[in-house]
Design a protein around this motif. Sequence first.
Motif: not given
Length: 230
Positions: A125, A127, A134, A136
């Motif tokens: 979760g 980043r 960005e 994940d």
Amino acid sequence: MTQTSEKPQEQSMRVGIIPVTPLQQNCSLLWCTKTMRGAFVDPGGDLPKLRQALEKTGVTLEKILVTHGHLDHCGMAGIFAKEMGVPIEGPHEEDRFWISKLDDDGPRWNMEAETFEPDRWLEDGDRVTVGELELDVVHCPGHTPGHIVFHHAPSKFAMVGDVLFKGGIGRWDFPRGNLQDLVESITAKLWPLGDEVTFVPGHGPISTFGDERASNPYVGDAALEHGLPG
């Protein structure tokens, strides 16, 4: 770089693949085209090749990202980070024991390696940023307990390390490897990202999650109807 991949859906990210070490591990250089700032994912060795890739692309290295603690993926990450003056992010801290063994594993495999401490351990979760991009973080244990995957949703693109391959899956017979965890990581965490996601594996050619669901003999939909691989 022997191969470059660019996703037409999202021109702000580009990815070049540089096979490194005698194990031909897919080190990736990903960069933000708006800022020309980038990151190497899994720079396991062959640093002259990586410096050449930076020079060829004109990318300014911002950080190093690591999927897991195996020698071919991160043996020279610490050395390179110090040379370039950049931080290391990843993997998950459950792989600390692998990274702590790099000083010993290098001579055993006749490869240069050095133990290091990441600047940031990553969790499911989280980043990470590269330029204006960005990505994940998806924790995918099974091959190693701290293995993570980097997913760039706008480009439908992922760097999966040794979790999944074109026509195969990662080994689970290493210390703290686990087949059930590996299959669940793939089917419960990667497949939901979408069949159209293109992925760079730790070794070998790129593929898509959809192609692997359709044909992978280990974790394809049809294969799993008959139970876990042996």
